[in-house]
Each structure stands twice: as structure tokens, then as C-alpha cells.
Design a protein around this motif. Structure first.
Motif, PDB file in Angstrom:
ATOM      1  N   GLY A 230       0.801  -1.226   0.000  1.00 55.52           N
ATOM      2  CA  GLY A 230       0.000   0.000   0.000  1.00 55.52           C
ATOM      3  C   GLY A 230       0.827   1.267   0.000  1.00 55.52           C
ATOM      4  N   MET A 231       2.164   1.142   0.085  1.00 55.18           N
ATOM      5  CA  MET A 231       3.042   2.318   0.078  1.00 55.18           C
ATOM      6  C   MET A 231       3.667   2.529  -1.301  1.00 55.18           C
ATOM      7  N   THR A 232       3.277   1.736  -2.257  1.00 59.95           N
ATOM      8  CA  THR A 232       3.889   1.840  -3.578  1.00 59.95           C
ATOM      9  C   THR A 232       3.594   3.197  -4.230  1.00 59.95           C
ATOM     10  N   ASP A 233       4.531   3.669  -5.071  1.00 62.53           N
ATOM     11  CA  ASP A 233       4.202   4.882  -5.830  1.00 62.53           C
ATOM     12  C   ASP A 233       3.725   4.510  -7.234  1.00 62.53           C
ATOM     13  N   ASP A 234       3.545   3.204  -7.456  1.00 64.91           N
ATOM     14  CA  ASP A 234       3.041   2.731  -8.750  1.00 64.91           C
ATOM     15  C   ASP A 234       1.932   1.689  -8.505  1.00 64.91           C
ATOM     16  N   PRO A 235       0.748   2.156  -8.051  1.00 66.55           N
ATOM     17  CA  PRO A 235      -0.316   1.201  -7.718  1.00 66.55           C
ATOM     18  C   PRO A 235      -0.699   0.298  -8.874  1.00 66.55           C
ATOM     19  N   GLU A 236      -0.755   0.858 -10.078  1.00 66.58           N
ATOM     20  CA  GLU A 236      -1.144   0.028 -11.243  1.00 66.58           C
ATOM     21  C   GLU A 236      -0.161  -1.103 -11.470  1.00 66.58           C
ATOM     22  N   GLY A 237       1.139  -0.756 -11.417  1.00 63.83           N
ATOM     23  CA  GLY A 237       2.190  -1.765 -11.619  1.00 63.83           C
ATOM     24  C   GLY A 237       2.150  -2.801 -10.511  1.00 63.83           C
ATOM     25  N   GLU A 238       1.974  -2.329  -9.288  1.00 65.72           N
ATOM     26  CA  GLU A 238       1.921  -3.236  -8.135  1.00 65.72           C
ATOM     27  C   GLU A 238       0.783  -4.259  -8.303  1.00 65.72           C
ATOM     28  N   CYS A 239      -0.375  -3.756  -8.725  1.00 60.95           N
ATOM     29  CA  CYS A 239      -1.545  -4.645  -8.858  1.00 60.95           C
ATOM     30  C   CYS A 239      -1.384  -5.604 -10.040  1.00 60.95           C
ATOM     31  N   ALA A 240      -0.785  -5.107 -11.113  1.00 61.61           N
ATOM     32  CA  ALA A 240      -0.559  -5.980 -12.281  1.00 61.61           C
ATOM     33  C   ALA A 240       0.416  -7.089 -11.918  1.00 61.61           C
ATOM     34  N   ARG A 241       1.460  -6.728 -11.161  1.00 56.49           N
ATOM     35  CA  ARG A 241       2.456  -7.739 -10.752  1.00 56.49           C
ATOM     36  C   ARG A 241       1.813  -8.778  -9.829  1.00 56.49           C
ATOM     37  N   TYR A 242       0.893  -8.340  -8.991  1.00 49.98           N
ATOM     38  CA  TYR A 242       0.206  -9.262  -8.067  1.00 49.98           C
ATOM     39  C   TYR A 242      -0.571 -10.302  -8.856  1.00 49.98           C
ATOM     40  N   GLU A 243      -1.315  -9.834  -9.847  1.00 51.67           N
ATOM     41  CA  GLU A 243      -2.086 -10.765 -10.695  1.00 51.67           C
ATOM     42  C   GLU A 243      -1.143 -11.737 -11.413  1.00 51.67           C
ATOM     43  N   GLU A 244      -0.019 -11.192 -11.915  1.00 50.61           N
ATOM     44  CA  GLU A 244       0.934 -12.050 -12.642  1.00 50.61           C
ATOM     45  C   GLU A 244       1.531 -13.104 -11.701  1.00 50.61           C
ATOM     46  N   LYS A 245       1.794 -12.690 -10.481  1.00 53.05           N
ATOM     47  CA  LYS A 245       2.398 -13.635  -9.531  1.00 53.05           C
ATOM     48  C   LYS A 245       1.404 -14.748  -9.165  1.00 53.05           C
ATOM     49  N   ILE A 246       0.145 -14.377  -8.985  1.00 56.28           N
ATOM     50  CA  ILE A 246      -0.878 -15.402  -8.714  1.00 56.28           C
ATOM     51  C   ILE A 246      -0.911 -16.394  -9.882  1.00 56.28           C
ATOM     52  N   ALA A 247      -0.919 -15.849 -11.096  1.00 52.91           N
ATOM     53  CA  ALA A 247      -0.980 -16.710 -12.295  1.00 52.91           C
ATOM     54  C   ALA A 247       0.252 -17.608 -12.384  1.00 52.91           C
ATOM     55  N   SER A 248       1.421 -17.069 -11.944  1.00 52.22           N
ATOM     56  CA  SER A 248       2.657 -17.854 -12.060  1.00 52.22           C
ATOM     57  C   SER A 248       2.615 -19.119 -11.205  1.00 52.22           C
ATOM     58  N   TYR A 249       1.784 -19.126 -10.182  1.00 52.84           N
ATOM     59  CA  TYR A 249       1.626 -20.316  -9.334  1.00 52.84           C
ATOM     60  C   TYR A 249       0.509 -21.234  -9.842  1.00 52.84           C
ATOM     61  N   GLY A 250      -0.117 -20.825 -10.935  1.00 48.93           N
ATOM     62  CA  GLY A 250      -1.222 -21.648 -11.444  1.00 48.93           C
ATOM     63  C   GLY A 250      -2.558 -21.289 -10.820  1.00 48.93           C
ATOM     64  N   GLY A 251      -2.639 -20.097 -10.211  1.00 45.17           N
ATOM     65  CA  GLY A 251      -3.905 -19.641  -9.640  1.00 45.17           C
ATOM     66  C   GLY A 251      -4.042 -20.011  -8.172  1.00 45.17           C
ATOM     67  N   ILE A 252      -5.117 -19.531  -7.577  1.00 42.74           N
ATOM     68  CA  ILE A 252      -5.348 -19.737  -6.148  1.00 42.74           C
ATOM     69  C   ILE A 252      -6.215 -20.984  -5.943  1.00 42.74           C
ATOM     70  N   ASP A 253      -5.775 -21.856  -5.058  1.00 44.53           N
ATOM     71  CA  ASP A 253      -6.532 -23.085  -4.801  1.00 44.53           C
ATOM     72  C   ASP A 253      -7.759 -22.792  -3.952  1.00 44.53           C
ATOM     73  N   LEU A 254      -7.556 -22.029  -2.906  1.00 46.30           N
ATOM     74  CA  LEU A 254      -8.678 -21.745  -1.996  1.00 46.30           C
ATOM     75  C   LEU A 254      -8.550 -20.303  -1.517  1.00 46.30           C
ATOM     76  N   PHE A 255      -9.571 -19.515  -1.766  1.00 50.44           N
ATOM     77  CA  PHE A 255      -9.568 -18.127  -1.284  1.00 50.44           C
ATOM     78  C   PHE A 255     -10.521 -18.049  -0.104  1.00 50.44           C
ATOM     79  N   MET A 256      -9.972 -17.773   1.083  1.00 47.00           N
ATOM     80  CA  MET A 256     -10.844 -17.521   2.229  1.00 47.00           C
ATOM     81  C   MET A 256     -11.146 -16.023   2.241  1.00 47.00           C
ATOM     82  N   GLY A 257     -12.365 -15.671   2.618  1.00 43.74           N
ATOM     83  CA  GLY A 257     -12.730 -14.251   2.675  1.00 43.74           C
ATOM     84  C   GLY A 257     -13.678 -13.972   3.817  1.00 43.74           C
ATOM     85  N   GLY A 258     -13.848 -12.690   4.075  1.00 48.05           N
ATOM     86  CA  GLY A 258     -14.905 -12.216   4.961  1.00 48.05           C
ATOM     87  C   GLY A 258     -15.684 -11.213   4.122  1.00 48.05           C
ATOM     88  N   ILE A 259     -16.767 -10.679   4.651  1.00 52.96           N
ATOM     89  CA  ILE A 259     -17.435  -9.608   3.913  1.00 52.96           C
ATOM     90  C   ILE A 259     -17.795  -8.463   4.850  1.00 52.96           C
TER      91      ILE A 259
END
Ligand code: GLP
Length: 263
Positions: free
Chosen positions: A108-137
Motif C-alpha cells: 500500500g506504500m507503492t508509488d506505482d499502484p497500477e504496476g503493483e496490482c498488475a504484478r500481483y495478478e501475474e504472480k498469482i498466475a505464475s503459481y497456477g492460480g489460487i486453490d482456496l480463497f478464504m474471505g470475509g465480507i
């Protein structure tokens, strides 16, 4: 959608923790088990039970990679309300074999939020996706920080928090909504629903409306949690208190069909 109704918060937490632990133990692939994680009061009981099992030698996190749902913009790691701090304080620091390099939390301290978020998606994909996402609402049905009217196909990105959410979350910021960051980085609804399984915890009277909209409402961007109805592996774990606004036949249906799950 499965809806697992337990008597109270502790039983809901125990059921959900056992569900996650069994998935991790059953994972025999070479690739790591990829687990999505939330913050908030909802998952605290699950975290306590997973820590207990881990410290008792019943559950290993050595082959688990985690991705957290969201993070406030502008709070450094050491701020006690940053989600980085929350996750280490309530979970990661207590696990005996969680590898630091396997923990992923949006910066959350990044000065490039778009890049940070794109890299996050790429990293998730690099593992083959998320097996189980726990959440709250949230009480307004937000999943991660996807507030009402966020697209149900949204991806990881910058989010504005609603005044309502800032008021609700102000209990952690000296009851001053102005002190709650106005923005956050968050996985999208599409990011969550891409996971093979999604397990959402819903407890307490204040979530009764949100549970009703999640289970019985129309699929609508107004209640972003309702996107779970379109997911083939969605599970809601809830307590009796949160069921207060469900129709009686909905409540009876899930109690009946899931009676083996009742603790
Ligand atoms: C925050 C988080 C959400 C969380 C929600 C509910 O807004 N961004 O991910 O689900 O709070 O919190 P709680 O579980 O404390 O009710």
C-alpha cells in the motif's frame, strides 16, 4: 453454493479451519498449495485454530503460498492497522514453518499502484492460480475492498472506500473515520472467483442482511458478495446469528442438506 450453518462463531471458525487444513494436507502436487487470505475479525478464530494445529505438528505450511486480499493505501508495515501488520501479528509470526518468501501482501506504500496490482495478478498466475480463497465480507457485502457497484469481473486494483466502510472500520482508528485511509489496493471480484474454491466467513447479527443478499439475492454489483452465486466451488460458513434474515425454508434447506457438517 454450499452454506454451512454452525451454532456460533467458534464452531464456524473450527469448521472452516478444519476444512482449510484438510485441503492443505490433501494437496500432494509438486506445486505449492496457494491460499488466499483476508483480514478482519471474521477470520481470527480460523487463524487461531490453524496456528494451534501447526504448532502441534498436525499441519505444515512449508508448501503453502499465501496471497492476501487487500491493503490500505498509505499505511507502512509497522502501522498497527496495516493489513501487513495484522497478518504477521495474528497469523504468520506464530507459524513454525511458514516461509517469508511465500507470503504475498499488496504494498500500500507503492508509488506505482497500477504496476503493483498488475504484478500481483501475474504472480498469482505464475503459481497456477489460487486453490482456496478464504474471505470475509463487510456489512455492505464488500468482498475484499470491492465496495458496492464494483464490477463483478474486476481485477486487482486501487479502490476508493465508501464513507460507510470508513465509519465501520473507524473502530480500529480511535473511532475517527477521517483517520481510516480513503483508498486501498484490493484483489478484484474476478480475482477471487478465479480461485478453485472460495470460502467466505459470515458471522454476527450485523452481517444478516449481507448473508441474505449473498445467498438469496439477485446477482448484482450492488452486493459484490453475490458474485459467489456464479462460482462452482463457493462455500459460505456462517453462524446462527447471521442467519436472522434468511427465509425459513432457505435456513432449513441448508441445515438439512449439510447436517453432517454440524459441529
Ligand atoms: C474490511 C476488509 C474486508 C473484511 C471486512 C469485514 O473492510 N477489507 O476484507 O472482510 O473488513 O471485516 P470483519 O471481519 O471485521 O467484519
Amino acid at each position: 453454493m454450499r452454506v454451512i450453518i454452525q451454532q456460533d462463531y467458534d464452531k464456524m471458525s473450527k469448521w472452516a479451519a478444519d476444512y482449510i487444513a484438510n485441503k492443505i494436507r490433501a494437496h500432494k502436487e509438486d506445486r505449492p498449495f496457494v491460499l488466499g487470505l483476508p483480514t478482519g475479525s471474521s477470520p481470527l478464530g480460523v487463524y487461531r485454530e490453524l496456528i494451534r494445529q501447526n504448532q502441534a505438528g498436525e499441519l505444515s505450511f512449508a508448501n503453502v503460498v499465501t496471497f492476501n486480499m487487500d491493503e490500505y493505501v498509505g499505511l507502512p508495515h509497522e502501522h498497527d492497522q496495516s493489513y501487513w501488520y495484522f497478518m504477521h501479528d495474528n497469523f504468520f509470526d506464530h507459524l513454525v514453518d511458514m516461509k517469508k518468501e511465500n507470503i504475498n501482501i499488496l504494498n500500500g506504500m507503492t508509488d506505482d499502484p497500477e504496476g503493483e496490482c498488475a504484478r500481483y495478478e501475474e504472480k498469482i498466475a505464475s503459481y497456477g492460480g489460487i486453490d482456496l480463497f478464504m474471505g470475509g465480507i463487510g456489512v455492505d457485502g464488500h468482498l475484499a475492498f470491492n465496495e458496492p457497484y464494483t464490477s463483478l469481473t474486476s481485477r486487482t486494483g486501487l479502490r476508493m472506500l465508501t464513507t460507510d466502510t470508513r465509519i465501520v472500520n473507524s473502530r480500529f482508528f480511535g473511532n475517527d473515520p477521517e483517520k481510516v485511509p480513503a483508498m486501498a489496493l484490493s484483489v478484484g471480484i474476478g480475482t477471487v472467483t478465479d480461485a478453485k474454491e472460495v470460502l467466505v466467513l459470515i458471522s454476527g447479527h450485523n452481517k444478516a442482511r449481507a448473508l441474505k443478499e449473498t445467498v438469496e439475492g439477485s446477482v448484482s454489483q450492488k452486493w459484490t458478495c453475490s458474485a459467489l452465486q456464479m462460482h462452482n466451488g463457493a462455500i459460505i460458513a456462517c453462524d446462527e446469528e447471521a442467519c436472522g434474515e434468511l427465509m425459513v425454508d432457505t435456513y432449513k434447506y441448508f441445515l438439512d442438506i449439510e447436517k453432517k457438517e454440524r459441529l
